[in-house]
Design an enzyme around this catalytic site. Sequence first.
Site, short mmCIF file in Angstrom:
data_model
loop_
_atom_site.label_atom_id
_atom_site.label_comp_id
_atom_site.label_asym_id
_atom_site.label_seq_id
_atom_site.Cartn_x
_atom_site.Cartn_y
_atom_site.Cartn_z
N GLY A 1 -17.11 -22.73 -35.59
CA GLY A 1 -15.96 -23.05 -34.75
C GLY A 1 -16.31 -23.90 -33.55
N VAL B 1 -24.12 -28.30 -37.54
CA VAL B 1 -25.58 -28.46 -37.52
C VAL B 1 -25.99 -29.40 -38.64
CG1 VAL B 1 -27.81 -27.29 -37.59
CG2 VAL B 1 -25.83 -26.12 -36.60
N ASP C 1 -25.38 -12.13 -28.64
CA ASP C 1 -24.88 -12.32 -30.01
C ASP C 1 -26.00 -12.13 -31.04
OD1 ASP C 1 -22.81 -12.70 -31.80
OD2 ASP C 1 -22.94 -14.88 -31.77
#
Length: 353
Positions: free
Chosen positions: A38, A42, A152
């Site tokens: 989102g 990459v 995260d």
Amino acid sequence: MNKEEQNKTTNDKKIKEIQNGELLEKRYRIIRKIAEGGMAEVYEAFDEYLNRKVAIKIMTVTLSKDVKAEEKAYKEYEAIAHLTNSQNVVKVFARFEYEKRQCIVLELMQGYTLKDWIYKIGSCTNKELKFYFSQINKAVMAIHNENIVHRDIKPENILISYCGEVRVTDFGVSVHGSGDKQDKKIIGTSKYMAPELVQSHPATNLSDIYALGVVLYELATGVPPFVDVKPILVAVKHVKEKAVLPRRIKPELSEDLEYIIMKSISKNPEERYLSVQEFNKDLEKVWEKKPILKKPLKNQILLYSSKTKKYSLKPMVDKYLFNPKFLKNSLLITFLSLAIVLFLVVAIIIIWL
């Protein structure tokens, strides 16, 4: 579509999509897109100056004009740059801007994610747990030593090379330890989010330890402690429900490993391991089959009161095993089901006669 949306769409189109073979910053030749999320895409690329392959994380077109997104990209670069000496953190090489999009040049890991492993293999053996966590813990120790909270930690953000090297990546939502400056938005992945983060409490090293515990739970048993269709319901379960004991899912796990898992995912942050070093020390004892010091864990929930604006601890009961009301209702349903079945059997016999 109103004028503002039309203008936004037109501006997005002006920022051209990156194509394979394109040269960025006069040195990085794009090979292919390897991941997309989102916030960023990459790409695998070839550095023509240093003759090596790299990964380039590029902000999405839609976020290219978002000032906060640009700040996050810079913070991610800054966070990884501080960790260049750690062998278990993905290395960062450079940062630049291309077509108004922030770009970070990273070490390219040829391999797979820990999530891929779980999908294909399922739960891990003790040897596999030792292999992964001996390296994951080193990475998180290095991160915390730089006063950074990752926020995260999850299997998707743990990369394994085909050579067996483990790297922690994606510092897009990481923060420096000063919790006072953090905003009150709930940031992270619900499946691995500590209860205090769900309640908009600042992220700390202890919330990272909780995430490590959830990852350990998932690798040891093959399933995460809390699941649901909606992410918001998973987040609520982290706050209000007690996780099923790992040995009920996989009986061959040792009691000591189960204790380490449950201690690290305690609802009360103060009851968890106070550092990754302590967490790792107990895990090493398990691998060496040495006993660990176990203190009784209190089943408490950390709840926030909007009236007093304070956090308080309240006792928690197992939703399914220790709730008398639940047991009473279950017995009643079982009794009624048996009565209906018996009635149907008798009715069928009478009809046949």
